[in-house]
Scaffold this motif. Structure first.
Motif, PDB file in Angstrom:
ATOM      1  N   GLU A 117       7.102  10.118  -6.150  1.00 55.48           N
ATOM      2  CA  GLU A 117       8.138   9.391  -6.882  1.00 55.48           C
ATOM      3  C   GLU A 117       7.484   8.603  -8.011  1.00 55.48           C
ATOM      4  O   GLU A 117       6.640   7.746  -7.758  1.00 55.48           O
ATOM      5  CB  GLU A 117       8.891   8.429  -5.961  1.00 55.48           C
ATOM      6  CG  GLU A 117       9.713   9.115  -4.886  1.00 55.48           C
ATOM      7  CD  GLU A 117      10.473   8.125  -4.020  1.00 55.48           C
ATOM      8  OE1 GLU A 117      10.396   6.909  -4.298  1.00 55.48           O
ATOM      9  OE2 GLU A 117      11.123   8.567  -3.061  1.00 55.48           O
ATOM     10  N   TRP A 134       8.481   2.579   2.708  1.00 58.96           N
ATOM     11  CA  TRP A 134       8.460   2.866   1.266  1.00 58.96           C
ATOM     12  C   TRP A 134       9.284   1.817   0.511  1.00 58.96           C
ATOM     13  O   TRP A 134      10.422   1.519   0.864  1.00 58.96           O
ATOM     14  CB  TRP A 134       9.026   4.250   0.976  1.00 58.96           C
ATOM     15  CG  TRP A 134       8.255   5.407   1.511  1.00 58.96           C
ATOM     16  CD1 TRP A 134       8.729   6.426   2.285  1.00 58.96           C
ATOM     17  CD2 TRP A 134       6.863   5.691   1.302  1.00 58.96           C
ATOM     18  NE1 TRP A 134       7.731   7.324   2.583  1.00 58.96           N
ATOM     19  CE2 TRP A 134       6.570   6.900   1.987  1.00 58.96           C
ATOM     20  CE3 TRP A 134       5.836   5.046   0.626  1.00 58.96           C
ATOM     21  CZ2 TRP A 134       5.303   7.478   2.003  1.00 58.96           C
ATOM     22  CZ3 TRP A 134       4.560   5.618   0.644  1.00 58.96           C
ATOM     23  CH2 TRP A 134       4.309   6.808   1.312  1.00 58.96           C
ATOM     24  N   GLY A 135       8.677   1.244  -0.522  1.00 56.85           N
ATOM     25  CA  GLY A 135       9.364   0.287  -1.367  1.00 56.85           C
ATOM     26  C   GLY A 135       9.405  -1.131  -0.833  1.00 56.85           C
ATOM     27  O   GLY A 135       9.821  -2.053  -1.552  1.00 56.85           O
ATOM     28  N   THR A 162       8.187  -4.741  -0.092  1.00 54.78           N
ATOM     29  CA  THR A 162       7.240  -5.581  -0.830  1.00 54.78           C
ATOM     30  C   THR A 162       6.675  -6.671   0.065  1.00 54.78           C
ATOM     31  O   THR A 162       7.407  -7.316   0.823  1.00 54.78           O
ATOM     32  CB  THR A 162       7.929  -6.234  -2.045  1.00 54.78           C
ATOM     33  OG1 THR A 162       8.405  -5.209  -2.927  1.00 54.78           O
ATOM     34  CG2 THR A 162       6.965  -7.134  -2.808  1.00 54.78           C
ATOM     35  N   HIS A 167       4.618   3.538  -2.539  1.00 57.64           N
ATOM     36  CA  HIS A 167       5.592   4.530  -2.977  1.00 57.64           C
ATOM     37  C   HIS A 167       4.993   5.921  -2.800  1.00 57.64           C
ATOM     38  O   HIS A 167       3.788   6.111  -3.004  1.00 57.64           O
ATOM     39  CB  HIS A 167       5.969   4.269  -4.436  1.00 57.64           C
ATOM     40  CG  HIS A 167       6.438   2.864  -4.661  1.00 57.64           C
ATOM     41  ND1 HIS A 167       7.760   2.509  -4.674  1.00 57.64           N
ATOM     42  CD2 HIS A 167       5.733   1.702  -4.856  1.00 57.64           C
ATOM     43  CE1 HIS A 167       7.870   1.204  -4.857  1.00 57.64           C
ATOM     44  NE2 HIS A 167       6.658   0.683  -4.976  1.00 57.64           N
ATOM     45  N   VAL A 227       6.677   5.751 -10.616  1.00 64.32           N
ATOM     46  CA  VAL A 227       6.881   4.305 -10.567  1.00 64.32           C
ATOM     47  C   VAL A 227       6.565   3.742 -11.954  1.00 64.32           C
ATOM     48  O   VAL A 227       5.457   3.928 -12.471  1.00 64.32           O
ATOM     49  CB  VAL A 227       5.972   3.645  -9.503  1.00 64.32           C
ATOM     50  CG1 VAL A 227       6.218   2.141  -9.460  1.00 64.32           C
ATOM     51  CG2 VAL A 227       6.212   4.267  -8.131  1.00 64.32           C
ATOM     52  N   ARG A 264       1.731  -0.096  -5.833  1.00 64.99           N
ATOM     53  CA  ARG A 264       2.293  -0.870  -6.941  1.00 64.99           C
ATOM     54  C   ARG A 264       1.872  -2.326  -6.777  1.00 64.99           C
ATOM     55  O   ARG A 264       2.095  -2.928  -5.720  1.00 64.99           O
ATOM     56  CB  ARG A 264       3.816  -0.767  -6.973  1.00 64.99           C
ATOM     57  CG  ARG A 264       4.477  -1.498  -8.153  1.00 64.99           C
ATOM     58  CD  ARG A 264       5.999  -1.451  -8.040  1.00 64.99           C
ATOM     59  NE  ARG A 264       6.655  -2.035  -9.222  1.00 64.99           N
ATOM     60  CZ  ARG A 264       6.902  -3.324  -9.393  1.00 64.99           C
ATOM     61  NH1 ARG A 264       6.530  -4.209  -8.461  1.00 64.99           N
ATOM     62  NH2 ARG A 264       7.510  -3.756 -10.487  1.00 64.99           N
ATOM     63  N   ALA A 280       0.249   7.338  -0.488  1.00 65.37           N
ATOM     64  CA  ALA A 280       1.019   6.339  -1.220  1.00 65.37           C
ATOM     65  C   ALA A 280       0.397   6.012  -2.565  1.00 65.37           C
ATOM     66  O   ALA A 280      -0.825   6.072  -2.737  1.00 65.37           O
ATOM     67  CB  ALA A 280       1.120   5.052  -0.398  1.00 65.37           C
ATOM     68  N   SER A 300       3.671  -3.135  -3.114  1.00 69.06           N
ATOM     69  CA  SER A 300       4.564  -2.192  -2.439  1.00 69.06           C
ATOM     70  C   SER A 300       3.963  -0.795  -2.530  1.00 69.06           C
ATOM     71  O   SER A 300       3.115  -0.521  -3.380  1.00 69.06           O
ATOM     72  CB  SER A 300       5.967  -2.218  -3.041  1.00 69.06           C
ATOM     73  OG  SER A 300       5.938  -1.893  -4.421  1.00 69.06           O
TER      74      SER A 300
END
Length: 342
Positions: A126, A74-75, A77, A88, A128, A100, A97, A86
């Motif tokens: 989460e 997660w997160g 890049t 999230h 973003v 991004r 997911a 990435s």
């Protein structure tokens, strides 16, 4: 002003020309970035797949053991031809997911399927921040408002206990991946034996590998069916409804777990004893909460009540557009929609 060409809708799916990759393509492509392993988003045949690390196992079950799959934390890049990508948490199923995508200072987020209520079977959604947010709209009407899942699980366990007291097997129809495991997570194993169809059990080791602790359940073999003795609860996909396998359980009470059970007509038409309203997709307040949290200038709306949600967003002063995709969201036979709120 958001660029209109960072992500394009094509005959193969949602394409990022600058990065030369597709998000959840419905045709085989050179590189697929996959939001989650449901079959309408994860299709076999692509040369390479990128997904969340804890969803790689279930994705491999879906697209083939020999598939070339790279998992991202997660997160984390990665750069695909100069485009930063990435992943999230989306809160939909294990490994689901949001993607991004950042290029030349512009950020898009393609959410895939998601829900905003946390549950123990997957990582919680989460928000973003982005310039353009692409959202689903499976339940994109104001009438869809979910009760807390704890209340639904309490109802489900009471129903199971009442059936067990009468010597009836409880059968719950649920998607083999995601919904079945979420249902399992909320059951009280003290009531009786827990059993799952083989299409459900093949995913359970991946949940264990990801650290998701679920109540123990046996696979519904002939031996285990005999052991259930009318006290057990069975989780199986809807496709088993009229199967010889299900008939072996004898006297059974049938239920379904789906957001579509909010319309009582769906339960009656399917001749179900109970319909539990529990969805792995965001309800109307959840969709609006998620969209607002992104701070997006533009919102793209895909599968579901896309026109209705996009129109509402425009009425609220937000730039919005729709995309026609091959994503299905949550399906349940031939559904009846609840009457709209006055």
């Amino acid at each position: 002003m958001a660029r209109p060409d960072l992500i394009l809708q094509t005959e193969s799916g949602l394409h990022c020309p600058a990065g030369d990759f597709y998000v959840d393509p419905w045709r085989p492509v050179a590189r697929a970035v996959v939001t989650h392993a449901h079959s309408d988003h994860a299709r076999p045949g692509s040369a390479a797949y990128l997904c969340a690390a804890n969803g790689a196992g279930v994705l491999r079950e879906r697209v083939g053991q020999q598939a070339r799959i790279e998992g991202l934390a997660w997160g984390q890049t990665v750069s695909l031809n100069g485009v930063k990508v990435s992943l999230h948490p989306a809160g939909h199923i294990l490994g689901s997911a949001q993607v991004r995508i950042e290029h030349q200072g512009e950020v898009w987020v393609i959410a895939g399927d998601y829900k905003t209520e946390p549950d123990i079977s997957c990582d919680a959604f989460e928000p973003v921040r982005c310039h353009v947010f692409v959202t689903e709209s499976t339940f994109g009407l104001p009438v869809y408002r979910w009760r807390p899942s704890a209340e639904i699980f309490a109802d489900l366990n009471r129903w199971w206990a009442a059936n067990a007291a009468q010597g009836r097997t409880s059968v719950v129809f649920a998607y083999a991946l995601g919904k079945a495991q979420r249902v399992l997570s909320g059951l009280n194993p003290d009531i009786g034996p827990l059993m799952v169809h083989g299409s459900v059990s093949r995913f359970l080791p991946h949940y264990a590998e990801a650290g998701r602790t679920l109540p123990a359940a046996t696979t519904g073999t002939l031996e285990h069916i005999a052991q259930a003795g009318g006290r057990g609860l069975v989780i199986a996909p809807q496709s088993t409804r009229d199967s010889p396998w299900l008939a072996r359980f004898g006297d059974a009470s049938l239920a379904a777990v789906s957001g579509w059970m909010q319309a009582r007509g769906n339960r009656r038409r399917e001749s179900l004893d109970r319909g539990f309203v529990l969805s792995d997709h965001a309800d109307w307040p959840g969709l609006l909460e998620a969209i607002g949290a992104t701070g997006a200038e533009r919102v793209g709306v895909t599968h579901g009540f896309s026109s209705s949600l996009a129109r509402f967003l425009r009425e609220q002063g937000r730039d919005s557009f729709t995309w026609n995709t091959q994503f299905e969201g949550e399906t349940w036979g031939s559904v009846t929609e609840p009457a709209p709120e006055p």
